[in-house]
Design a protein around this motif. Structure first.
Motif, PDB file in Angstrom:
ATOM      1  N   ARG A 227       0.468  -1.181   0.228  1.00 46.55           N
ATOM      2  CA  ARG A 227       0.058   0.100   0.184  1.00 46.55           C
ATOM      3  C   ARG A 227       0.776   1.458  -0.001  1.00 46.55           C
ATOM      4  O   ARG A 227       1.020   2.516  -0.779  1.00 46.55           O
ATOM      5  N   THR A 237      -0.497  -5.927   2.654  1.00 42.80           N
ATOM      6  CA  THR A 237      -1.269  -7.018   3.129  1.00 42.80           C
ATOM      7  C   THR A 237      -1.063  -7.907   2.193  1.00 42.80           C
ATOM      8  O   THR A 237      -1.291  -8.370   1.473  1.00 42.80           O
ATOM      9  N   ALA A 247      -1.952  -8.435   8.290  1.00 44.92           N
ATOM     10  CA  ALA A 247      -1.336  -6.927   7.864  1.00 44.92           C
ATOM     11  C   ALA A 247       0.209  -6.910   8.412  1.00 44.92           C
ATOM     12  O   ALA A 247       0.131  -7.581   8.938  1.00 44.92           O
ATOM     13  N   THR A 264      -5.460  -6.499   7.496  1.00 45.90           N
ATOM     14  CA  THR A 264      -4.957  -5.531   7.015  1.00 45.90           C
ATOM     15  C   THR A 264      -4.422  -4.368   6.727  1.00 45.90           C
ATOM     16  O   THR A 264      -4.966  -3.531   8.085  1.00 45.90           O
ATOM     17  N   ALA A 265      -3.325  -3.964   6.726  1.00 40.77           N
ATOM     18  CA  ALA A 265      -2.706  -2.936   6.620  1.00 40.77           C
ATOM     19  C   ALA A 265      -3.356  -1.718   5.234  1.00 40.77           C
ATOM     20  O   ALA A 265      -1.813  -2.063   4.820  1.00 40.77           O
ATOM     21  N   GLU A 266      -3.507  -0.344   5.910  1.00 38.99           N
ATOM     22  CA  GLU A 266      -3.681   0.280   4.149  1.00 38.99           C
ATOM     23  C   GLU A 266      -3.374   1.572   4.195  1.00 38.99           C
ATOM     24  O   GLU A 266      -2.744   1.883   3.044  1.00 38.99           O
ATOM     25  N   GLY A 276      -6.342  -0.072   9.323  1.00 37.27           N
ATOM     26  CA  GLY A 276      -6.663  -1.395   8.426  1.00 37.27           C
ATOM     27  C   GLY A 276      -7.597  -1.548   8.705  1.00 37.27           C
ATOM     28  O   GLY A 276      -8.625  -1.770   9.781  1.00 37.27           O
ATOM     29  N   SER A 277      -7.792  -3.074   8.740  1.00 38.65           N
ATOM     30  CA  SER A 277      -8.507  -3.563   9.462  1.00 38.65           C
ATOM     31  C   SER A 277      -8.370  -4.719  10.296  1.00 38.65           C
ATOM     32  O   SER A 277      -7.107  -5.983  10.433  1.00 38.65           O
TER      33      SER A 277
END
Length: 332
Positions: A227, A237, A247, A264-266, A276-277
């Motif tokens: 990202r 991710t 992540a 996740t890492a956004e 992220g999530s």
């Protein structure tokens, strides 16, 4: 890019639990609060996307114009939206980034001109100045990619000889643009020291480009959605069987570190704040300091975030999925 069909308004929401502040040097606890971002008059709040911030309370993005199925570039100064006169005529504009000086990087077309890449400076405090980046000889600029705080610009371009894709770096330290032409690698983000984050096809691990030298990213054998890069740290991710994911934050080209309970890492900022999530690809939105989980981000009706932008002031921006609106989170 995400389309939203109706406006949604709500009061600012508090997380209700104290977490560590995102500022690197702060020690006090804070609470994340969500704030609605308003659209310019005549547009729907649900159609707003935030794409960049100057980390001083101002930000930029676009709003959909439903009458022509096209976006309009918007600048928010002290929370108040405005479509600058110089940017109003743009056809299919795309805001890519904004730096600490409040300069906005975008691409799009103007009447009677071909599509190009532009810088718009001074727009938060005045009418602003629009500058088009010239096409390097033998190439055609296609899209804006990233802008760093010292003023370097990363773009995508086409080689006119055979039509293949290249990246172009405009550095304030160089006399002219630098063509980055590496097979199966493309520039996708830009660090403040001029390091280019390279992507690769089919979710393969890319690498870093520094002054002409390519350094591969390693340490993960699964497909990876890379990202961003800030202050030398890359976030992304690793993906497995749907919806499994993990992540990661690369603190070095061969040093991927998993985020605590990270799905996740956004996005990230220069202080190591990451959004992220949790748990997997579709988990609830959350925030980390480096790899330490700080907590979940609050949403109306249990929504989740689609797009993240994080300012160096610790303010996070995102767009919700099942509760359409653009949000701004502060940690107070």
């Amino acid at each position: 890019m995400f389309r939203r069909a109706a406006a949604f308004t709500f009061a600012a929401l508090a997380l209700g639990a104290a977490v560590t502040t995102p500022a690197a040097t702060a020690a006090a606890a804070c609470t994340w609060t969500a704030h609605r971002i308003v659209a310019p008059d005549g547009y729907f709040d649900a159609d707003v996307d935030i794409r960049g911030t100057d980390s001083h309370g101002n930000y930029s993005g676009d709003v959909s114009d439903r009458s022509v199925d096209m976006g309009k570039v918007v600048l928010w100064t002290d929370g108040k939206p405005r479509i600058p006169d110089a940017l109003a005529p743009f056809v299919y504009p795309h805001v890519a980034d904004e730096n600490a000086a409040g300069t906005v990087l975008l691409d799009g077309g103007l009447p009677s001109t071909t599509r190009g890449v532009y810088l718009f400076s001074g727009g938060h405090r005045g009418p602003g100045t629009l500058t088009r980046l010239p096409d390097p000889p033998g190439y055609r600029l296609e899209s804006a990619v990233a802008l760093n705080d010292r003023g370097d610009v990363l773009t995508s371009a086409t080689d006119l000889r055979d039509g293949h894709r290249v990246s172009v770096l405009w550095s304030v330290l160089a006399a002219g643009p630098r063509i980055i032409d590496i097979r199966d690698r493309f520039g996708m983000d830009l660090d403040d020291d001029g390091t280019v984050l390279l992507g690769a096809p089919d979710n393969q691990l890319g690498g870093l480009w520094r002054a002409g030298v390519v350094i591969p990213l390693t340490g993960e054998d699964r497909p990876v959605l890379i990202r961003q890069i800030r202050n030398g740290v890359v976030v992304g991710t690793a993906i497995g069987s749907w919806p499994a994911s993990r992540a990661l934050a690369w603190h070095g080209p061969a040093d991927p570190r998993p985020l605590e309970q990270g799905g996740t890492a956004e996005a990230t900022n220069k202080h190591g704040l990451i959004a992220g999530s949790l748990t997997n690809l579709v988990g609830p939105a959350a925030v980390w300091q480096d790899t330490k989980l700080l907590g979940r981000l609050p949403f109306p009706d249990g929504g989740d975030a689609d797009v993240f932008v994080i300012g160096d002031d610790g303010v996070i921006f995102g767009n919700t999925s099942n509760a359409p609106a653009a949000l701004r989170w502060t940690c107070d």
